[in-house]
Enzyme design. Sequence first.
Site, PDB file in Angstrom:
ATOM      1  N   ASP A  68      -7.729 -13.111   3.072  1.00 47.17           N
ATOM      2  CA  ASP A  68      -7.330 -11.274   1.702  1.00 47.17           C
ATOM      3  C   ASP A  68      -8.499 -11.058   2.212  1.00 47.17           C
ATOM      4  O   ASP A  68     -10.117 -11.586   2.116  1.00 47.17           O
ATOM      5  CB  ASP A  68      -7.308 -12.322   0.656  1.00 47.17           C
ATOM      6  CG  ASP A  68      -5.855 -12.312   0.538  1.00 47.17           C
ATOM      7  OD1 ASP A  68      -4.402 -11.919   1.355  1.00 47.17           O
ATOM      8  OD2 ASP A  68      -4.942 -12.156  -0.721  1.00 47.17           O
ATOM      9  N   LYS A  90      -6.452  -5.187   1.426  1.00 49.82           N
ATOM     10  CA  LYS A  90      -7.016  -4.247   1.048  1.00 49.82           C
ATOM     11  C   LYS A  90      -8.531  -3.311   1.286  1.00 49.82           C
ATOM     12  O   LYS A  90      -9.305  -4.182   1.177  1.00 49.82           O
ATOM     13  CB  LYS A  90      -6.819  -3.414  -0.402  1.00 49.82           C
ATOM     14  CG  LYS A  90      -6.271  -2.323  -0.854  1.00 49.82           C
ATOM     15  CD  LYS A  90      -6.636  -2.329  -2.277  1.00 49.82           C
ATOM     16  CE  LYS A  90      -5.185  -2.182  -2.836  1.00 49.82           C
ATOM     17  NZ  LYS A  90      -5.208  -1.622  -4.104  1.00 49.82           N
ATOM     18  N   MET A 205      -9.363  -8.571 -12.899  1.00 50.80           N
ATOM     19  CA  MET A 205      -8.251  -8.067 -13.023  1.00 50.80           C
ATOM     20  C   MET A 205      -9.030  -6.658 -13.900  1.00 50.80           C
ATOM     21  O   MET A 205      -7.762  -5.998 -14.543  1.00 50.80           O
ATOM     22  CB  MET A 205      -7.424  -7.577 -12.052  1.00 50.80           C
ATOM     23  CG  MET A 205      -7.392  -8.199 -10.964  1.00 50.80           C
ATOM     24  SD  MET A 205      -5.531  -8.184  -9.659  1.00 50.80           S
ATOM     25  CE  MET A 205      -5.459  -9.876 -10.345  1.00 50.80           C
TER      26      MET A 205
HETATM   27  N1  SAH Z   1      -6.512 -15.770  -7.184  1.00 52.08           N
HETATM   28  C1  SAH Z   1      -7.197 -15.667  -7.341  1.00 52.08           C
HETATM   29  C2  SAH Z   1      -7.522 -13.845  -8.253  1.00 52.08           C
HETATM   30  C3  SAH Z   1      -6.783 -13.224  -8.066  1.00 52.08           C
HETATM   31  S1  SAH Z   1      -7.250 -11.414  -8.586  1.00 52.08           S
HETATM   32  C4  SAH Z   1      -8.515 -16.878  -8.113  1.00 52.08           C
HETATM   33  O1  SAH Z   1      -7.919 -17.829  -8.192  1.00 52.08           O
HETATM   34  O2  SAH Z   1      -9.801 -16.504  -8.468  1.00 52.08           O
HETATM   35  C5  SAH Z   1      -8.500 -11.089  -7.839  1.00 52.08           C
HETATM   36  C6  SAH Z   1      -9.754 -11.023  -9.169  1.00 52.08           C
HETATM   37  O3  SAH Z   1      -9.962 -12.271  -8.952  1.00 52.08           O
HETATM   38  C7  SAH Z   1     -10.625 -10.058  -9.185  1.00 52.08           C
HETATM   39  O4  SAH Z   1     -10.645  -8.720  -9.822  1.00 52.08           O
HETATM   40  C8  SAH Z   1     -11.525 -10.457 -10.366  1.00 52.08           C
HETATM   41  O5  SAH Z   1     -11.388 -10.568 -11.537  1.00 52.08           O
HETATM   42  C9  SAH Z   1     -11.651 -12.126  -9.943  1.00 52.08           C
HETATM   43  N2  SAH Z   1     -12.553 -12.990  -8.852  1.00 52.08           N
HETATM   44  C10 SAH Z   1     -12.608 -13.550  -7.653  1.00 52.08           C
HETATM   45  N3  SAH Z   1     -13.495 -13.464  -7.119  1.00 52.08           N
HETATM   46  C11 SAH Z   1     -14.046 -13.084  -8.627  1.00 52.08           C
HETATM   47  C12 SAH Z   1     -15.833 -13.332  -7.616  1.00 52.08           C
HETATM   48  N4  SAH Z   1     -16.236 -13.770  -6.802  1.00 52.08           N
HETATM   49  N5  SAH Z   1     -16.482 -12.908  -9.180  1.00 52.08           N
HETATM   50  C13 SAH Z   1     -15.781 -12.327 -10.330  1.00 52.08           C
HETATM   51  N6  SAH Z   1     -14.639 -12.343 -10.139  1.00 52.08           N
HETATM   52  C14 SAH Z   1     -13.908 -12.590  -9.101  1.00 52.08           C
END
Ligand code: SAH
Length: 289
Positions: A68, A90, A205
């Site tokens: 992803d 995306k 998000m």
């Molecule tokens: N499965 C992922 C979340 C996917 S949704 C998890 O468990 O973390 C994607 C969202 O995750 C982003 O919009 C943001 O809110 C958060 N996110 C993922 N990686 C991030 C990062 N390195 N720094 C800050 N927010 C992050």
Amino acid sequence: MNSDSGNKKKSGPGQGAHPRGFAALDGAGFPEFAPGSVWLVGAGPGAPGLLSLLGYHALCQADVIVYDALVSDRILKWARGDAQIEFAGKRGGKPSPRQQDISLRLAELANENKRVLRLKGGDPLTFGRGGEECQVLAGTGIPFRIVPGITAGAGALAYAGIPATHRDTNQSVLFLTGHDSSGDVPADIDWEKVSSASPVIVMYMAVRNLPKIAERMLSFGRNPNEPVAIISNATLPEQSVHATTLADACGNRDIVRLPTPALIVVGKVVDFRETLDWYADALRENALG
Ligand code: SAH
């Protein structure tokens, strides 16, 4: 003292023929990644060192990796040289592949008798739609394994020096998404209940909708002076943290331009950053985090 204790042969880590340190990992009880199966692995929030040992084992074994958008290139470099690598996120504003198509692709690859690694950012089952992918695999009888990852809600907080819970401030923490499939503030969330449900709220998000979300929380009685942290690019060298309050975030259009991905934390725990912010500039060039 037990009379025969002096005669006992010592055993345990590092004794005898057992290798120590990283060498001890070689062949040391990793489960088999069988051809024809799918491993759904969480890659963690960004820093490659936050991948689990099982995740690393899967990367070294996989015939094909379907990854992803938020998965670091540096993690993909640990794949086998001849592994097939497919992107399923995306890119450049183009629409992402449909979830059903990704799930069917995983099934198709497994039916070709490949070891299929589905690599997702953070934790695969936390706002990652991993459950949906596993439902399709379960429905087609394809064996799968889920390897959890460090979700952004844990990783970003740790790297920002914000405890998710602290005995003096909160005994609960609530994770939510700030955006539904159309991009709006999720209508399914009961904002009145959420506002009073937990002293700490962690939002995924949610940057784009934060001004509206803050407004709702204030209208349902949340304290306007409550601290808010927006943690962008967490665990990566370019990590930045924007500190504000719910009142400031309310209707503030500048906030929506902060770098993403970003995680938002609302609650008093944010104040612990004053003493716990450890991720100094000098530490940021370490390749693994
Ligand atoms: N499965 C992922 C979340 C996917 S949704 C998890 O468990 O973390 C994607 C969202 O995750 C982003 O919009 C943001 O809110 C958060 N996110 C993922 N990686 C991030 C990062 N390195 N720094 C800050 N927010 C992050």
